[in-house]
Design an enzyme around this catalytic site. Structure first.
Site, PDB file in Angstrom:
ATOM      1  N   TYR A 141       0.878  -1.214  -0.043  1.00  0.00           N
ATOM      2  CA  TYR A 141      -0.036   0.184  -0.204  1.00  0.00           C
ATOM      3  C   TYR A 141       0.932   1.345  -0.091  1.00  0.00           C
ATOM      4  CZ  TYR A 141      -3.820   3.069   1.610  1.00  0.00           C
ATOM      5  OH  TYR A 141      -4.824   3.953   1.796  1.00  0.00           O
ATOM      6  N   LYS A 183       1.098   3.991  -3.014  1.00  0.00           N
ATOM      7  CA  LYS A 183       0.416   5.469  -2.672  1.00  0.00           C
ATOM      8  C   LYS A 183       1.707   6.516  -3.046  1.00  0.00           C
ATOM      9  CE  LYS A 183      -3.860   4.889  -1.578  1.00  0.00           C
ATOM     10  NZ  LYS A 183      -4.747   5.518  -2.470  1.00  0.00           N
TER      11      LYS A 183
END
Length: 304
Positions: A164, A168
Site C-alpha cells: 500500500y 500510494k
C-alpha cells in the site's frame, strides 16, 4: 470572504465513490453544481466481489438532493469505459478524483505476490488507466483538474503496508510529473494523503477517534482542488479531522567531495553527521533545483 467555490456544470469522475471518502467527495461536488460520475465496482476492501448497489445508492442520494449524477460500475482497470460513460452521458470530463483503493495488509515477510499485485493494479494501474483515458480530453479543452489519493503510509511508512505504501507514494510521483506536463494545457494535478473514518480504516483507528474522522472533513479540500479557484499544481496535502497541511520535501545541504579524486566509504563515515544536518535545508521544487548542490560542487573543482 472569498467568492463561493462552485463547479456549475463541470463533469466530475470520482472513483471508489460508493462509500467512505469517495461518497463524501461525490456528494459535495454535486452540491456545488457539478455533474458527477459515481464510479464504484462495489467490491470488498480486499478487492473481492462486485455489486452495483454501492454506486447506485450514492446516485440516488445526489438526485434526491436535486443534483445530477450517473453510476459507473466498471473496475478502474477499465478506465476507458468510465471516461467513455462520462462523455456519453455529459459530453465532457473536467475533473478526475482517483480515489478507488483496497487493502491487503501483511508484513513483508508473509506477503504473497497476489497481495502485492492486487494493490498495485487497483491503486497505481487503475489510477493510470482512468487518468490516461481522460487526459486527451482535458488537453483538448485546455482545462482540467486531477486529484490523486496518496497516503501517510507512503510518505512515512506503516507496519504491514509495504504494498500500500509503495502504491500510494508512487501516485505522488505521478502527480509531480503530470503537473509539469499538464500545466501548459491548463491541467492542474495535486495529491491528498487523507485520514478518514471509513471501512478501510475501521479497526485500525481507536473507536473514539474513528467517529470524529468523518470523510466529510476531507472533501472540502478535494472540491477546492477541483475548482477554478485552485491554481496550485504538483502539491501534496495531508488532510483529516478538520485539519489540512501541505507537505514538501526537505534536503540537507550535504557534503561535497572532490569528484576528480573520488571519495571513500571512510570519508562518508567521517562526514555522516554533516550529511544529515538539516540546518539551512533546501526544498527543491523540481529536478533542476534538485541538481543545484551537485552542480555547485562540480564547479568548485574544475577540470584542467
Amino acid at each position: 470572504m472569498s467568492e463561493p467555490v462552485r463547479l456549475q456544470d463541470r463533469v466530475v469522475i470520482v472513483t471508489g465513490a460508493g462509500g467512505g471518502l469517495g461518497r463524501a467527495h461525490a456528494l459535495l461536488f454535486a452540491a456545488r453544481g457539478a455533474r458527477v460520475v459515481v464510479n464504484d465496482l462495489g467490491g470488498s476492501t480486499h478487492g473481492e466481489g462486485a455489486s452495483a448497489s454501492a454506486a447506485d445508492r450514492v446516485v440516488e442520494e445526489i438526485r434526491a438532493a436535486g443534483g445530477s449524477a450517473i453510476a459507473s460500475h466498471d473496475s478502474v482497470s477499465h478506465g476507458a469505459r468510465i471516461v467513455e460513460q462520462a462523455l456519453d452521458s455529459f459530453g465532457r470530463v473536467d475533473v478526475l478524483v482517483n480515489n478507488a483503493g483496497i487493502l491487503r495488509d501483511k508484513t513483508f515477510h508473509k506477503m504473497e505476490d497476489s497481495d502485492w499485485e492486487q494493490v498495485y493494479q487497483v491503486h497505481v494501474e487503475g489510477a493510470y488507466k482512468v487518468t490516461r483515458a481522460a487526459w486527451p480530453h482535458l488537453r483538448e479543452q485546455n482545462w482540467g483538474r486531477v486529484i490523486f489519493t496518496a497516503s501517510t503510509s507512503g510518505i512515512y511508512g506503516n507496519f504491514g503496508q509495504a504494498n500500500y505504501g509503495m502504491a500510494k507514494l508512487g501516485l505522488y510521483g505521478l502527480t509531480r510529473t503530470l503537473a509539469i506536463e499538464g500545466r501548459k494545457h491548463g491541467i492542474l494535478v495535486n495529491a491528498i494523503a487523507p485520514t478518514g473514518g471509513t471501512r478501510m480504516t475501521e479497526g485500525l483507528i481507536p473507536p473514539q477517534v474513528f467517529e470524529r474522522l468523518k470523510p466529510e472533513l476531507v472533501s472540502p479540500l478535494v472540491v477546492y482542488l477541483g475548482s477554478e479557484q485552485c491554481q496550485g499544481s504538483g502539491d501534496l496535502f495531508e488532510v483529516g479531522g478538520g485539519w489540512v497541511g501541505k507537505v514538501r520535501w526537505e534536503r540537507s545541504l550535504g557534503v561535497g567531495f572532490d569528484p576528480r579524486e573520488g571519495f571513500t566509504p571512510e570519508q562518508v563515515a567521517e562526514n555522516w553527521a554533516r550529511i544529515g544536518d538539516f540546518e539551512g535545508a533546501v526544498h527543491p521544487q523540481d529536478s533542476l533545483q534538485a541538481l543545484q548542490q551537485m552542480m555547485a560542487n562540480l564547479q568548485k573543482y574544475p577540470l584542467g
